[in-house]
Design an enzyme around this catalytic site. Structure first.
Site, PDB file in Angstrom:
ATOM      1  N   GLU A   8      27.472  70.797  27.443  1.00  0.00           N
ATOM      2  CA  GLU A   8      27.225  70.895  28.807  1.00  0.00           C
ATOM      3  C   GLU A   8      26.979  72.390  29.296  1.00  0.00           C
ATOM      4  O   GLU A   8      25.030  72.932  29.065  1.00  0.00           O
ATOM      5  CB  GLU A   8      28.092  71.145  29.944  1.00  0.00           C
ATOM      6  N   ALA A  41      24.881  58.875  27.575  1.00  0.00           N
ATOM      7  CA  ALA A  41      25.605  59.043  29.343  1.00  0.00           C
ATOM      8  C   ALA A  41      25.384  60.482  30.249  1.00  0.00           C
ATOM      9  O   ALA A  41      25.025  60.245  31.151  1.00  0.00           O
ATOM     10  CB  ALA A  41      27.474  59.016  28.665  1.00  0.00           C
ATOM     11  N   PHE A  42      26.106  60.988  29.758  1.00  0.00           N
ATOM     12  CA  PHE A  42      25.704  62.348  30.631  1.00  0.00           C
ATOM     13  C   PHE A  42      26.057  62.831  31.625  1.00  0.00           C
ATOM     14  O   PHE A  42      25.614  63.500  32.651  1.00  0.00           O
ATOM     15  CB  PHE A  42      23.918  62.854  30.496  1.00  0.00           C
ATOM     16  N   GLN A  95      23.268  70.087  20.248  1.00  0.00           N
ATOM     17  CA  GLN A  95      23.722  69.602  21.599  1.00  0.00           C
ATOM     18  C   GLN A  95      22.763  70.628  22.184  1.00  0.00           C
ATOM     19  O   GLN A  95      22.515  70.020  23.214  1.00  0.00           O
ATOM     20  CB  GLN A  95      24.907  69.608  21.254  1.00  0.00           C
ATOM     21  N   MET A 125      -4.929  39.801  28.582  1.00  0.00           N
ATOM     22  CA  MET A 125      -5.117  40.245  27.286  1.00  0.00           C
ATOM     23  C   MET A 125      -3.778  41.083  26.573  1.00  0.00           C
ATOM     24  O   MET A 125      -3.098  40.839  25.879  1.00  0.00           O
ATOM     25  CB  MET A 125      -6.349  41.398  27.006  1.00  0.00           C
ATOM     26  N   GLY A 126      -4.107  42.111  26.696  1.00  0.00           N
ATOM     27  CA  GLY A 126      -2.707  42.987  26.637  1.00  0.00           C
ATOM     28  C   GLY A 126      -2.002  43.288  27.300  1.00  0.00           C
ATOM     29  O   GLY A 126      -0.274  43.200  26.811  1.00  0.00           O
ATOM     30  N   THR A 144      -0.310  44.621  29.736  1.00  0.00           N
ATOM     31  CA  THR A 144      -0.898  46.022  29.986  1.00  0.00           C
ATOM     32  C   THR A 144      -0.491  46.503  31.872  1.00  0.00           C
ATOM     33  O   THR A 144       0.679  47.039  31.911  1.00  0.00           O
ATOM     34  CB  THR A 144      -1.029  47.356  29.488  1.00  0.00           C
ATOM     35  N   CYS A 181      18.996  62.648  24.258  1.00  0.00           N
ATOM     36  CA  CYS A 181      19.257  64.036  23.656  1.00  0.00           C
ATOM     37  C   CYS A 181      19.543  65.073  22.394  1.00  0.00           C
ATOM     38  O   CYS A 181      19.760  65.730  22.881  1.00  0.00           O
ATOM     39  CB  CYS A 181      20.394  62.843  22.045  1.00  0.00           C
TER      40      CYS A 181
END
Length: 1334
Positions: free
Chosen positions: A1266, A802-803, A1199, A267-268, A270, A153
């Site tokens: 926009e 949302a966009f 915006q 461990m991590g 990831t 945003c």
């Protein structure tokens, strides 16, 4: 081995003790916080550790050093079983609006750094953790802390500005971005009235100071627990599908590995976590090595350092930085190379979690660390219950993809990193799709030992990642360089050898084959230059050496946000025109703001997961749900046959099945839905659904195929002004060209979410939905269930972004969920996982633009014929309307006498694309501006002169005969040129490019003219309902959905002005079809225009009712007037209505007034391009925007910035990749890169055009949400300008092709350097590509 064991997990959350008996190893911290502890401030954004929305702080006590260390982690990747003895702090634990705000929360809110707010808690916790470790951080510390947190945003600038106030590296007003050194420099010598007269978006003087002594203490119980000397017991946890053992000693760990050699070490998480979550891998047993202290030992020797394999990458980085400071530079060459790679390896959160041994053992082909460890002659120590051994980390160690020489019963105990010797030089380089927190495209490391006092190579080792299935050594290249002088002539011979031995087939996984092969050369060349400079510095060679390009600039500069202050005569109660903080910013910063999935579960609530098509175009022969119904916890499966009402949604005469009935039209189309008692069970049930398909012939994926087969959604749109055909005959030049533009994923931080609750009588349903158009969702659900709309109430509290992506898609998802609620008579919740959301919901339309343009020698464009083909996907959705808007904007800011356009949506077998911020205009205008750029290149003219020459001026008429005044367009153009000092910047860039061969700068300035309002007139209406209560408080309801654009805040400002009361008395709770019916979508940048007028109307009605009472008692208070009105039986409730402008477009006559007015803007951007890799940095951006008279400058500037950064992503980095069978590859932040903090312009300046009026909108304001997306194209054209400068060095001039996005791959290949020319592209059609250009 000790027999003592326990199944009790103990940790603390926000200072409170948590004990869990027999925890499920599959339960991660995020779900535990949200579902068990109801701490919903920590958000689900992606589930893979790539967005930072779920960032929390973990603290542990280290008995060896008697210290407490704090580190940020992504909660979605942390199994709770790994938290034994740890303290977790979430956003709720540091402050709240009910008690006391923490300065970290206050500053991001008041600096306007929270719009939709979904990412804000993660941002807060990243910054909070930094301050716990470093109360006076540098700007580099702040940038690094924020690098793993994504925001869709804000554009990041306000977040950085808010947190810059913690920075203590300079004692001046620069901390607020308003340094006296950064005053707006006006080229024409204008005087400013002084800094105090310049309005600011926030006042840092209001911020409470940071007091580190007031932070929550580490639980003493955990210190006592860690200090215990008794042998640690083994922890044992058994879940529904997986078990976990956590031994407390190395001896126990080794015995467990003998018994369970195939059990992975945890461990991590990831590596293991994503494989379990995204690939469906199930390990019946995992062994946690987190509590084995030997794995964290660090041993120093005269030859180097042994680092425990369990050390996190962050700990490794700190250790190496310490060693660099303590040892001679010539001893630390390898340490410096490793630290360089570590800084860019994942986000800070990932580095805090990932272990050194785990990273090595994952054996990623594009590992950043393994090549430099291998090149540096590192080795690992392995241990099993029977032996210890050491192995060199070399090419033989990495056997194949994900496989090493380590035996199943062995574990990696430690890693040896040696000191370097005199004359031994080491370097490491990488290139990735994004500058930070991205997997490398290609990574490379080199170690060279030179004969003392010379440039003769005594030993050399070069390793690459990203050019094969494993980390590979360039053995033949090394042999060719052995005993040779380090010179350009020798290196030139090595390039061909390098290309020959590092072969990538054209269809290699990951694609970008030509680019990756070029990178093997250019990174090697960078090594050459770097080592040459080092040899020169050491005095081992003499004479001139070629330039070694410095890294791209990275220091974020204070920026300017210029807006017009309100008149001194304006009432202090009147909030209009003031930079008011977003009404929910504080709640968003504390985690108290409630989003759809934050709502507490309803009793008996079920969860819904979608089963989707695996085929792009096929008949459904059989749908078998029997296995799904056998999955534990699954309650039912919903198919199209269960829908009691309309089974399909119709748009423009084309049906789209809610759930596929007889055939599927794309991969990812919903086929059925599974409801279960938990999210995990629903997901497993959906995975168990089996569908038998019969393939249908010739699916269409690309625009070229769609055009060839005339596969279109009608209506297409044609428009013409003048006589284009005849005009082409009278011009000096005619040129034909085109540009391809990729699509874009919305990547709203909150995925599609809906909760449907049956009320229990009269077939009534309450929906809590993340939607931009509540009434559309209401109607769709009612039609699907075959009930009247008055039985469906749709509630929208707020949206996490949302966009445009939460209009039709949210309605369809809600309808499916409502069928499940109707069938089971239970509440049903559906929250799409990020990968499913990206797969199912589509995004911005990819587009092919073609043009034929006729122009004169002086740059005047006389005629243009443009064609636009948009890839709509499998259903019409809103695509024909997007084609229409494209046709209406193909003039942009230019008055072309003879103009013709054609726009159509192409029907393909891909997920259906939909509305996206800008609604086709960002695609449309890129084609126009590329055409303008081509004209300038053909003529050899400055492109800004061509733009300026062809711009609308004064009273004008569009190509559809709408009259308007272009005065403000030209004012924006002139003001932007003045503010950015355009001519001076161009001269500076030209000078820079003359002085630099491998780095080039480019500039661009682009305008926009954007139509505001809906062309469909009925969508321009709005209503509002305003209540005044007896205590004087005011409740406002309106039709707009709050999704970060600040519409609720602006409505409060409107009500404040009209009722003559402070904004603090006004509250907006939600948007609901039960209070304001028949709402129109929050879209088209028209939300404030329409709803503001409706709120104004209602408030004026109420104020007129109160006016006689106020006149009688002018000294009374607001509360007294309201009470008097109540006792006088005067209604304190009113409905407001705004009819909206009567827009229209007659396509037969090709004329109309489809918009209420135009918003204008101009953007200047300057970039620096690394010609060897295609990487770039936006050095500066200046935007001048005509927003009329801003209702709220902080919201409007936010915006503009956010839209610009979204546009920057669209035009330069965001790539959707589809496989040859139509499957989307890019389904999360690890594959799809949106802009991060590292991508914001280093100087980001916004100027609102002063003293402008707009009679067509409330208080003379303008819609702004926009238009600024397209201004991100200024970066695209600046990159193209830089590429053009690079091509000139290669003797190339004139027009060249550069498609969008201008990724490093495209930019690098377009430079046509001597390196790119060594790697010709594979001939299309001679191989099956890994990904399609759709």
């Amino acid at each position: 081995m000790s027999t003592a064991s326990s199944n009790t997990l103990l940790f603390f959350v926000n200072g409170k003790k948590v004990e869990v008996q027999n925890a499920d190893p599959e339960t991660n911290l995020l779900s535990y916080l949200r579902d068990k502890l109801r701490l919903t401030g920590t958000k689900y954004g992606c589930g893979g550790g790539g967005c930072g929305a779920c960032t929390v702080m973990v603290s542990r006590y280290q008995p060896r050093t008697k210290t407490i260390f704090h580190f940020s982690v992504t909660a979605c990747l942390v199994p709770i079983c790994q938290l034994h003895g740890a303290a977790v702090t979430t956003v709720e634990g540091i402050g709240s609006t009910k008690t006391r705000l923490h300065p970290v929360q206050e500053r991001i809110a008041k600096a306007n750094g929270s719009q939709c707010g979904f990412c804000t808690p993660g941002m807060v916790m990243s910054m909070y953790t930094l301050l716990r470790n470093k109360p006076q951080p540098s700007m580099e510390d702040i940038r690094e802390a924020m690098s793993g947190n994504l925001c869709r945003c804000t554009g990041y600038r306000p977040i950085i500005d808010g947190y810059r106030t913690f920075c203590q590296e300079a004692n001046c007003c620069q901390l607020n971005g308003t340094c006296c050194q950064n005053r707006e420099r006006v080229p024409n010598g204008e005087e400013h009235n002084g800094l105090q007269d310049t309005p600011q978006l926030f006042d840092k003087g209001e911020f409470q100071p940071l007091d580190p002594t007031q932070e929550v203490i580490f639980p003493p119980e955990l210190i006592l627990m860690a200090e215990r000397t008794s042998p640690p017991e083994t922890l044992s946890f058994c879940g529904e599908r997986m078990s976990l053992l956590s031994p407390g000693s190395l001896e126990e760990l080794l015995e467990l590995k003998i018994k369970h050699p195939e059990a992975p070490l945890l461990m991590g998480n990831t590596h293991l976590g994503p494989s379990i979550k995204f690939k469906g891998v199930v390990h019946t047993l995992m062994i946690s090595a987190l509590r084995v202290q030997e794995l964290f030992a660090v041993t120093h020797t005269p030859e180097g350092v042994w680092v425990g394999a369990g050390c996190s990458l962050s700990e490794l980085l700190s250790l190496l930085q310490k060693l660099i400071s303590e040892n001679l530079p010539e001893q630390s060459e390898l340490f410096r190379a490793i630290t360089k790679q570590l800084r860019n390896l994942g986000s800070l959160q990932i580095r805090n979690m990932a272990s050194l041994g785990g990273h090595i053992m994952s054996a990623y082909p594009n590992s950043d660390l393994n090549p430099v460890l291998a090149a540096g002659n590192c080795k690992i120590s392995l241990v099993s219950s029977s032996e210890r051994r050491e192995l060199p980390l070399n090419q033989e160690f990495f056997v194949s993809f994900g496989k090493t020489l380590v035996r199943p019963e062995e574990i990696v105990l430690s890693v040896f990193i040696p000191f370097t010797t005199k004359g031994e030089l080491v370097s490491a380089l990488r290139h990735a799709p994004r500058k930070e927190t991205a997997f490398s495209t290609v990574t490379c490391a080199m170690r060279v030992l030179f004969s003392e006092g010379s440039s003769v190579v005594r030993d050399i080792s070069v390793y690459y990642g990203g050019v094969g299935a494993t980390t590979v050594k360039a053995e033949k290249t090394c042999q060719a360089l052995f005993n040779k002088e380090w010179s350009e002539s020798v290196l030139s011979q090595a390039y061909d050898i390098l290309l020959d031995e590092l072969v990538l087939p054209p269809s290699a996984p990951g694609g970008k084959v030509q680019f990756r092969r070029v990178l093997t050369l250019t990174l090697f060349f960078k090594f050459y230059l770097e080592l040459l400079q080092k040899l020169k510095h050491m005095g081992w060679i003499s004479g001139e050496v070629p330039e070694n390009p410095l890294p791209l600039p990275s220091d974020i500069q204070p920026s300017v946000q210029h807006f017009q202050s309100v008149s001194n005569a304006q009432s202090s109660h009147d909030a209009v025109g003031r930079p008011v903080m977003h009404k929910a910013a504080l709640s968003q910063a504390t985690g108290e703001a409630v989003y759809c999935d934050d709502m507490p579960p309803v009793q008996g609530e079920l969860y819904l997961a979608l089963a989707t098509s695996s085929k792009p175009y096929a008949k459904i022969k059989q749908l078998d749900v029997s296995a799904a119904l056998q999955v534990p916890g699954v309650v039912d499966v919903i198919t199209a046959e269960d829908i009691p009402g309309q089974k399909a949604r119709m748009d423009f005469g084309y049906n789209e099945d809610l759930l596929a009935q007889t055939e599927v039209l794309c991969v990812g189309q919903p086929v059925c839905a599974v409801v279960a008692d938990t999210k995990a069970h629903a997901k497993r049930g959906a995975a168990a659904v089996r569908v038998q398909y019969e393939d249908l012939p010739d699916p269409i994926f690309t625009l070229e195929d769609a055009i060839l087969k005339s596969s279109y959604f009608e209506p297409s749109r044609r428009i013409e002004k003048g006589n284009v055909t005849e005009a082409f005959k009278s011009v000096d030049h005619v040129y034909e060209g085109g540009i391809y533009m990729g699509g874009q994923e919305h990547f709203y931080m909150e995925t599609q979410s809906t909760l449907v609750v049956p009320v229990g009588e009269e077939r009534e349903f309450h929906l809590y939905v993340s939607t931009q158009w509540p009434s559309s969702t209401q109607v769709t659900v009612a039609e699907t269930l075959s009930i009247p709309s008055n039985r469906v109430v749709c509630h929208v509290k707020r949206l996490g972004g949302a966009f445009g992506g939460k209009v039709t898609k949210a309605a369809n998802l809600s309808a499916i969920t409502a069928v499940a609620a109707w069938k089971t008579n239970r509440a049903v919740r559906c929250v799409l996982e990020r990968g499913d959301d990206m797969l199912i919901t589509g995004g911005r339309h990819p587009l092919l633009g073609k043009y034929k343009v006729g122009f004169m020698n002086d740059g005047r464009i006389v005629a243009a014929d443009l064609e636009y083909y948009a890839n709509a996907g499998f259903s019409a959705d809103e695509s024909p309307l997007i084609a229409e808007k494209i046709a209406l904007h193909l003039d942009n800011a230019y008055n072309i006498p003879h103009l013709r356009g054609f726009a159509v949506a192409c029907r393909t077998n891909l997920p259906s694309n939909t509305s996206f911020r800008g609604f086709g205009v960002p695609q449309c205008m890129l084609v126009v501006e590329n055409m303008i750029t081509d004209v300038a290149m053909k003529l050899g003219m400055p492109v800004d002169k061509v733009r300026e020459l062809n711009m609308y001026r004064g009273p004008s008429v569009t190509h559809y005969k709408m009259e308007f005044d272009a005065k403000n367009l030209l004012l924006c153009w002139d003001e932007c040129k003045r503010r950015c000092e355009y001519n001076a910047r161009c001269r500076a860039v030209e000078q820079f490019n003359k002085q630099n061969q491998w780095k080039k700068r480019g500039v661009a300035i682009v305008p926009i003219k954007y139509g505001i309002a809906f062309a469909e007139s009925f969508l321009n209406q709005a209503a509002a309902l305003v209540h005044i209560y007896k205590d004087g408080s005011v409740l406002v309801a309106h039709a707009g959905a709050e999704m970060g654009q600040g519409v609720h805040t602006k409505m409060q400002q409107v009500a404040s002005r009209e009722l003559h009361i402070p904004i603090s008395k006004i509250y907006i709770s939600e948007t609901s079809t039960g209070t304001v019916p028949n709402t129109c979508p929050s879209a088209a940048s028209f939300g404030t225009d329409a709803n503001g007028m409706a709120v104004k109307d209602a408030c004026q009605i109420l104020y007129q009712r109160l006016k006689p009472i106020i006149d009688k008692n002018p000294e009374g208070s607001w509360e007294s007037w309201v009470n008097t009105a109540f006792f006088d039986k005067i209604s304190l409730s009113a409905t407001g209505f705004y009819r909206g402008p009567d827009t229209y477009m007659n396509w037969e006559e090709v004329e109309g007034r489809p918009y209420s007015y135009f918003t204008y803007g101009v953007c200047f951007s300057e970039v620096e391009l690394d010609c060897l890799t295609g990487d770039y940095r936006t050095l500066r951006t200046d935007i001048v925007m005509d927003v009329g008279r801003s209702i709220n400058p902080s919201v409007d500037i936010g915006q503009i910035e956010g839209a610009f950064i979204q546009g920057l992503g669209l035009y330069t980095m965001e790539e959707l990749k589809y496989g040859p069978s139509g499957v989307l590859y890019t389904r999360g932040p690890s594959q799809y890169k949106i802009p991060a903090v590292c991508d914001m312009p280093l100087s980001f300046n916004i100027y609102l055009l002063p003293d402008t009026d707009n009679p067509h909108a409330i208080y003379s304001s303008k819609g702004i949400g926009e238009p600024s997306v397209f201004l991100g194209s200024a970066v695209f054209f600046a990159i193209k300008d830089a590429v053009s400068a690079a091509r000139a060095d290669s003797g190339l001039s004139g027009v060249f092709s550069l498609d969008s996005p201008s990724t490093p791959e495209r930019a690098c290949l377009a430079t046509a350097s001597r390196f790119t020319q060594k790697v010709p592209a594979s001939k299309p059609g001679s191989f099956k590509p890994w990904a399609l250009d759709i």
